[in-house]
Design an enzyme around this catalytic site. Structure first.
Site, PDB file in Angstrom:
ATOM      1  CB  ALA B  13      -1.076   0.202   1.223  1.00  0.00           C
ATOM      2  NE  ARG B  24      -1.712  10.679  -9.240  1.00  0.00           N
ATOM      3  CZ  ARG B  24      -1.773   9.730  -8.387  1.00  0.00           C
ATOM      4  NH1 ARG B  24      -1.842   8.480  -9.000  1.00  0.00           N
ATOM      5  NH2 ARG B  24      -1.839   9.578  -7.190  1.00  0.00           N
ATOM      6  CB  CYS B  45      -7.496  -5.332   5.680  1.00  0.00           C
ATOM      7  SG  CYS B  45      -6.420  -3.812   6.187  1.00  0.00           S
ATOM      8  CB  VAL B  83      16.115  -4.225   0.712  1.00  0.00           C
ATOM      9  CG1 VAL B  83      17.350  -3.434   1.180  1.00  0.00           C
ATOM     10  CG2 VAL B  83      15.616  -4.104  -0.637  1.00  0.00           C
ATOM     11  CE1 TYR B 430     -35.293   9.645  13.096  1.00  0.00           C
ATOM     12  CE2 TYR B 430     -36.481  11.936  12.691  1.00  0.00           C
ATOM     13  CZ  TYR B 430     -36.484  10.500  13.168  1.00  0.00           C
ATOM     14  OH  TYR B 430     -37.447   9.690  13.520  1.00  0.00           O
ATOM     15  NE  ARG B 446     -29.846  15.357  24.723  1.00  0.00           N
ATOM     16  CZ  ARG B 446     -31.213  15.105  24.794  1.00  0.00           C
ATOM     17  NH1 ARG B 446     -31.704  14.198  24.256  1.00  0.00           N
ATOM     18  NH2 ARG B 446     -31.937  15.978  25.626  1.00  0.00           N
TER      19      ARG B 446
END
Lengths: 452, 452
Positions: B13, B24, B45, B83, B430, B446
């Protein structure tokens, strides 16, 4: 009579959130709630699912009944009471007892107005109040629709308006095997989305089996025996066994004429961050008030259960003498349209143009899970950001299962002035069953950041 | 030889994200990647889902093959090249060609180290390298496990360690009808959760059919013909047809000894925000580097695909001369354990205690949808906030379908120093199919705000 009495007009989300909050802080305070219907604290948002049959009884939509408020919370809820007038000078309101059909004046020490919204209804069109024409707002309205369907077995329905309620009702009626035609004045369904995203919704609704006519306007109803038989538009005549208005809603504030309580956007009540009106000892909350948009910094009108609950709690705190403020909202909304989840937050292109804000926007396709993981679904993300600064201004998401709740990260980012780069850098969660390694909102941000 | 050559050690990755980014920006740059395995750019994964059979072939986990990088991106990927040494003084690396079994020195102008992590393996225990003992890290390791299962039809497996990988593997093996026993040194599964939340996971894994032994330590293996037959703990002897290490991973940096490249936490490579090491012209990214924790402001070691991808892109940008920084991470992680989704972000109680931060914490139960909506699932949310300030410091979520992605709002809040009140005020989405009107993270906030 006790002048310290708290009187609340309207017993749904905002009103009862406030009443409950005051009760917790002030156990001995006298609280009277006048509610025009027979119900309190119900989920109006659940009505389409009751009509579709997904939810078996309307009772399931009721969080707490009037009886429960009376006995458990000592809140004097009086249902079937309609408030006709507010006399702020003498601190009293005029109330109609709908059962006894008598009127009386009720004094208040503090007044909270939580009368909500009502569906827009074109009263200039004869037949708007025919027996098979419905708006969707109160629980009663939902029960009326369900009763009508059960008793009359309608074959086809015409829905006027293609917003959230129109589309949720379309799905509900299709589930009940009723043919659905949607008439929409503008060129796309869901005007709160940009046209490119709205187009996806239009296709989805058509695939679901509904007929959708865009750029078409309601002109008249054909009526027989107090029932609409055809809906006449500027282009055609459509047979209709029932008609539903989904043309948006407006605040229930007409009864405040002459009260001195200031109204703002679309006649919604003006309030400060403590939900106080311009008149001393008068608060307002929920769908009858205007809301500060935290992105545009201008007031707007939204009728959302989330805002109603939040502003109800803040009003209750303020009434009870606690410090609390409601900062505003960013227009977050989410809706299920068949297998699609449709979500939006912040400003859309037409709003940004109107505000003269220079912006960039882009759309990407991604998946709700790692591409190789089974049942990975399509998700389309659109982001809008300020030119130069890269500040996120809005986001729209359409996708299948698992897509919608991603809007919450965008709502958070928009609220706190985060940029596209902040979004890219964000440590968002990843595991193959839940997301690609770059969450779709980040993939979109990575594409858009190149344009700022 | 061209001294401006970019050499990358490790083709997964981080390495390939960097290589692609550099390509690029600099279409003509010479880029050589040495990869010890035969694969590039795969989803480690995804390995448990390949082993469970949910994903049919290991090829599906490969985003881009070495051949694709060579032909489409002109990136000289050399697989089966290990390596062995980095000589920063002479700007060259010593490489083993595993096919030809020959070594050579490769000069570099710029060097990027993306050697990833490797599963921790207790080498002091004889049999750690027996033929039926496995770590889970590279695609090759996943293929080895799957081959072993297919060819040997094991009846029971012992998993040492109850973190993410251990639990994902437990589920995968159970799906393959292999009995699973998990041995865990500490008192709970998933040490990245607080004990109260970890307890929920332990119960879920036991309900799934796995045996879980907590507070139990691996002591030895019983071996016959180079295969483990029993796992000996400090408490018992367990028959095992296969053993899997899920004891966490550590950075692959041993080969850097003597290179002058500074290592930090757990021997991970120290890097700045541009992913530069302390040695000029040497960058590092991904699971072999340490990461700044944006909440504790201290460096930590996490092996996450998200961070690997992000740091790879930043390293690539920096190598190509572009401005880019990686600010750090907040320890967001999510994992599927049978029907449970388990997510966490920020700091947990033991970390806060260690840092001497005064905090409050609470847990709530809620639902993933409106309570009345069909298939509404349970969700448990725990929040941790700084005493007095109310700043959110961490969050943990366990729930069924639809729960996990809610952690992203908490990750965003933790990253940007938002408070519980900010969370309560947030305009989160919601609709009955997606959330209660107060999102569960808000319900928890809350409750917790009352304690600050």
């Amino acid at each position: 009579m006790d002048n310290n009495i708290l009187v609340i007009i309207g017993g749904d989300a905002a009103g009862m959130s406030a009443a409950s909050k005051v009760r917790r802080v002030q156990p001995d305070k006298q609280i009277i709630v006048f509610e025009k219907s027979g119900y309190t604290s119900y989920s109006a948002c659940g009505i389409p699912y009751f009509i579709s049959g997904l939810i078996a009884t309307s009772d399931e939509l009721i969080a707490r009944s009037p009886e429960e408020f009376r006995t458990k919370y000592n809140i004097d809820v009086r249902t079937q009471h309609l408030v006709l007038q507010v006399d702020t000078e003498n601190k009293r309101i005029r109330v109609l007892d709908k059962i006894k059909d008598t009127e009386f004046w009720q004094p208040y020490g503090q007044l909270l107005i939580t009368t909500g919204g009502k569906p827009y209804c074109p009263k200039d069109i004869a037949g708007y109040n025919a027996q098979n024409v419905f708006g969707v707002s109160t629980l009663k309205s939902g029960i009326n629709i369900e009763n009508f369907i059960r008793n009359n077995n309608p074959k086809n329905a015409v829905i006027i308006g293609g917003g959230y309620i129109g589309l949720e009702m379309a799905e509900a009626l299709l589930i009940r095997n009723i043919g659905v035609t949607i008439i929409n004045r503008s060129a796309q369904l869901m005007n709160t989305l940009d046209p490119d995203m709205g187009q996806i919704v239009t296709e989805a609704v058509r695939n679901l089996g509904a007929k959708v006519y865009l750029n078409e306007t309601l002109k008249a109803f054909e009526i027989q025996e107090n029932a609409v038989t055809h809906v006449i538009t500027d282009k055609q005549s459509l047979p209709a066994d029932m008609v539903i208005f989904g043309m948006g809603s407006s605040p229930n504030t007409a009864f405040l004429a002459g009260s001195g309580i200031a109204l703002g956007v679309r006649n919604a009540i003006k309030v400060n961050a403590q939900m106080q009106t311009n008149v001393p000892d008068v608060w307002a909350a929920g769908d009858c008030t205007e809301t500060l948009n935290l992105v545009s910094k201008k007031h707007f009108y939204i009728a959302m259960g989330t805002v109603a609950n939040k502003t109800g709690v803040v009003a209750g705190s303020s009434i009870a003498g606690e410090a609390a403020t409601f900062p505003g909202a960013v227009g977050t909304a989410v809706c299920k349209v068949c297998s699609y989840e449709v979500a939006r937050s912040g400003l859309q292109e037409k709003e940004l143009s109107k505000l003269g804000i220079e912006y960039v926007a882009t759309i990407i396709d991604s998946t709700t899970r790692a591409g190789y993981y089974p049942d990975s679904k399509k998700i389309v993300v659109k982001l809008l950001a300020e030119k130069n600064s890269g500040r996120l201004l809005g986001g729209q998401i359409i996708g299948e299962e698992g897509a919608a709740k991603r809007i919450d990260v965008l709502a958070t980012a928009v609220t706190h002035n985060l940029t596209l780069q902040h979004l890219i850098d964000m440590d968002l969660s990843y595991a193959p069953p839940f997301s690609p390694v770059w969450d779709p909102v980040q993939t979109c941000a990575r594409k858009l950041v190149k344009l700022i």
